[in-house]
Design a protein around this motif. Structure first.
Motif, mmCIF file in Angstrom:
data_model
loop_
_atom_site.group_PDB
_atom_site.id
_atom_site.type_symbol
_atom_site.label_atom_id
_atom_site.label_comp_id
_atom_site.label_asym_id
_atom_site.label_seq_id
_atom_site.Cartn_x
_atom_site.Cartn_y
_atom_site.Cartn_z
ATOM 1 N N UNK A 186 -6.583 -116.815 29.997
ATOM 2 C CA UNK A 186 -7.892 -116.254 29.653
ATOM 3 C C UNK A 186 -7.936 -115.881 28.171
ATOM 4 N N UNK A 187 -6.862 -115.272 27.691
ATOM 5 C CA UNK A 187 -6.809 -114.886 26.272
ATOM 6 C C UNK A 187 -6.917 -116.105 25.374
ATOM 7 N N UNK A 188 -6.214 -117.163 25.777
ATOM 8 C CA UNK A 188 -6.222 -118.392 24.992
ATOM 9 C C UNK A 188 -7.637 -118.987 24.947
ATOM 10 N N UNK A 189 -8.287 -119.031 26.104
ATOM 11 C CA UNK A 189 -9.648 -119.593 26.177
ATOM 12 C C UNK A 189 -10.597 -118.771 25.314
ATOM 13 N N UNK A 190 -10.436 -117.458 25.368
ATOM 14 C CA UNK A 190 -11.340 -116.583 24.606
ATOM 15 C C UNK A 190 -11.085 -116.719 23.105
ATOM 16 N N UNK A 191 -9.826 -116.905 22.732
ATOM 17 C CA UNK A 191 -9.519 -117.055 21.309
ATOM 18 C C UNK A 191 -10.219 -118.293 20.735
ATOM 19 N N UNK A 192 -10.344 -119.336 21.553
ATOM 20 C CA UNK A 192 -10.983 -120.572 21.087
ATOM 21 C C UNK A 192 -12.504 -120.528 21.169
ATOM 22 N N UNK A 193 -13.029 -119.525 21.901
ATOM 23 C CA UNK A 193 -14.467 -119.521 22.194
ATOM 24 C C UNK A 193 -15.292 -118.998 21.032
ATOM 25 N N UNK A 208 -9.862 -106.263 33.013
ATOM 26 C CA UNK A 208 -10.096 -107.500 32.273
ATOM 27 C C UNK A 208 -11.142 -107.317 31.177
ATOM 28 N N UNK A 209 -11.777 -106.152 31.154
ATOM 29 C CA UNK A 209 -12.821 -105.887 30.172
ATOM 30 C C UNK A 209 -12.314 -106.020 28.733
ATOM 31 N N UNK A 210 -11.038 -105.704 28.532
ATOM 32 C CA UNK A 210 -10.452 -105.811 27.194
ATOM 33 C C UNK A 210 -10.552 -107.233 26.659
ATOM 34 N N UNK A 211 -10.544 -108.211 27.557
ATOM 35 C CA UNK A 211 -10.685 -109.613 27.143
ATOM 36 C C UNK A 211 -12.005 -109.828 26.421
ATOM 37 N N UNK A 212 -13.053 -109.226 26.975
ATOM 38 C CA UNK A 212 -14.380 -109.389 26.389
ATOM 39 C C UNK A 212 -14.448 -108.673 25.053
ATOM 40 N N UNK A 213 -13.845 -107.481 24.984
ATOM 41 C CA UNK A 213 -13.810 -106.750 23.710
ATOM 42 C C UNK A 213 -13.183 -107.614 22.621
ATOM 43 N N UNK A 214 -12.093 -108.303 22.964
ATOM 44 C CA UNK A 214 -11.409 -109.099 21.943
ATOM 45 C C UNK A 214 -12.296 -110.256 21.478
ATOM 46 N N UNK A 215 -13.099 -110.806 22.383
ATOM 47 C CA UNK A 215 -14.025 -111.878 22.000
ATOM 48 C C UNK A 215 -15.040 -111.361 20.996
ATOM 49 N N UNK A 216 -15.591 -110.198 21.308
ATOM 50 C CA UNK A 216 -16.585 -109.600 20.415
ATOM 51 C C UNK A 216 -15.961 -109.296 19.050
ATOM 52 N N UNK A 217 -14.745 -108.737 19.087
ATOM 53 C CA UNK A 217 -14.094 -108.338 17.830
ATOM 54 C C UNK A 217 -13.770 -109.533 16.945
ATOM 55 N N UNK A 218 -13.492 -110.675 17.560
ATOM 56 C CA UNK A 218 -13.174 -111.853 16.740
ATOM 57 C C UNK A 218 -14.443 -112.566 16.259
ATOM 58 N N UNK A 219 -15.598 -112.063 16.666
ATOM 59 C CA UNK A 219 -16.847 -112.595 16.143
ATOM 60 C C UNK A 219 -17.578 -113.575 17.048
ATOM 61 N N UNK A 220 -17.108 -113.734 18.289
ATOM 62 C CA UNK A 220 -17.831 -114.606 19.219
ATOM 63 C C UNK A 220 -19.183 -113.994 19.554
ATOM 64 N N UNK A 221 -20.167 -114.845 19.755
ATOM 65 C CA UNK A 221 -21.471 -114.351 20.183
ATOM 66 C C UNK A 221 -21.438 -114.055 21.686
ATOM 67 N N UNK A 222 -22.270 -113.116 22.109
ATOM 68 C CA UNK A 222 -22.293 -112.743 23.523
ATOM 69 C C UNK A 222 -23.690 -112.922 24.108
ATOM 70 N N UNK A 223 -23.737 -113.543 25.298
ATOM 71 C CA UNK A 223 -24.959 -113.540 26.109
ATOM 72 C C UNK A 223 -24.625 -112.752 27.366
ATOM 73 N N UNK A 224 -25.435 -111.750 27.685
ATOM 74 C CA UNK A 224 -25.180 -110.929 28.871
ATOM 75 C C UNK A 224 -26.270 -111.163 29.907
ATOM 76 N N UNK A 225 -25.859 -111.478 31.122
ATOM 77 C CA UNK A 225 -26.820 -111.602 32.223
ATOM 78 C C UNK A 225 -26.370 -110.657 33.326
ATOM 79 N N UNK A 226 -27.106 -109.565 33.488
ATOM 80 C CA UNK A 226 -26.727 -108.578 34.488
ATOM 81 C C UNK A 226 -27.938 -107.723 34.836
#
Ligand code: ZN
Length: 261
Positions: A186-193, A208-226
């Protein structure tokens, strides 16, 4: 129904992304009739704790080791729901986005296997899976479904054929480590995303929420559907406050319309 413009914007972000990854939680499977078993009010842990003599310990791996019969009995209603559940339009939409080459992988906190049953090929289960069970004595791993069917019919806790130890479904209980391989993948996939499509989770509390934090911190864009607010609403590019089984198929529909042009 979410504003059409939000769906349009989300579709555009997805279509323009280089490597999008989906991150899903219990809300993805609630339209399939599976309750959120980690939610504080209605979830399994709440019911385990309400029914347990030792309130703080009921959902833990230690409690499972001490009293697997109670664990299996309290899980029974959820197991029955999972056995009879079918993937819903949100699962199929994510599978479709993967088939179109837009989503690379689905990282899910769900153990119900509905995403795979909807046709997704690359699914990472970060909270474990009901696909298999492990003997708590000799660590032998076997498919869980036959054991589950047997338990649902005779009520006897499944035992290891090798050593007689109790078989535990490979879902992560409180006090257990998250599955190392899955977390690494999961970390690897997020690093590439460059884009994360987060659906059916409020991102509250789950390990697993920390995974999402790391995506945001590395500058990935986020779409939230909830349907309810999430912890990252204020930093997401797009927030769609809607039922995942309506919003995600709507995105696929827009993509298909564009493709036809
Ligand atoms: Zn064994």
């Amino acid at each position: 129904m979410a504003e059409a413009s939000l769906i349009q914007d989300a579709t555009k972000l997805l279509a323009d992304s280089r490597a999008a990854v989906a991150f899903t939680g219990a809300g993805l499977s609630t339209p399939s009739g599976i309750p959120d078993f980690r939610s504080p009010e209605t979830g399994l842990w709440a019911r385990l704790e309400a029914a347990g003599a030792d309130e703080t310990q009921a959902g833990t791996i230690q409690a499972f080791g001490r009293d697997p019969q109670t664990f299996y009995e309290r899980m029974k209603p959820l197991f029955q729901k999972i056995v009879s559940a079918e993937p819903n339009p949100a699962h199929y939409a994510l599978a479709e986005l993967e088939a179109k080459g837009i989503i690379q992988v689905v990282i899910t906190q769900n153990a119900d296997m509905l995403q795979q049953r909807a046709g997704s090929k690359n699914v990472i289960e970060v909270h474990g899976s009901l696909a298999e069970a492990t003997c708590i004595q000799c660590y032998k791993i076997t498919p869980f479904r036959p054991l589950l069917d047997q338990f649902l019919s005779d009520g006897i806790v499944p035992r290891c054929k090798e050593c007689g130890g109790v078989m535990k479904p490979n879902i992560i209980l409180t006090g257990e480590q998250l599955p190392v391989q899955a977390i690494l993948a999961a970390k690897q996939a997020i690093r590439r995303a460059d884009l994360l499509l987060i659906a059916g989770t409020s991102l509250a509390g789950g390990p697993a929420t920390a995974l999402v934090d790391s995506a945001y911190l590395q500058g990935s864009k986020l779409i939230l559907v909830n349907q309810t607010p999430t912890l990252l609403d204020n930093v997401a590019e797009i927030v769609i406050r809607d039922d995942v089984s309506i919003a995600l198929p709507a995105v696929v529909k827009v993509l298909q319309r564009k493709g036809e042009r």
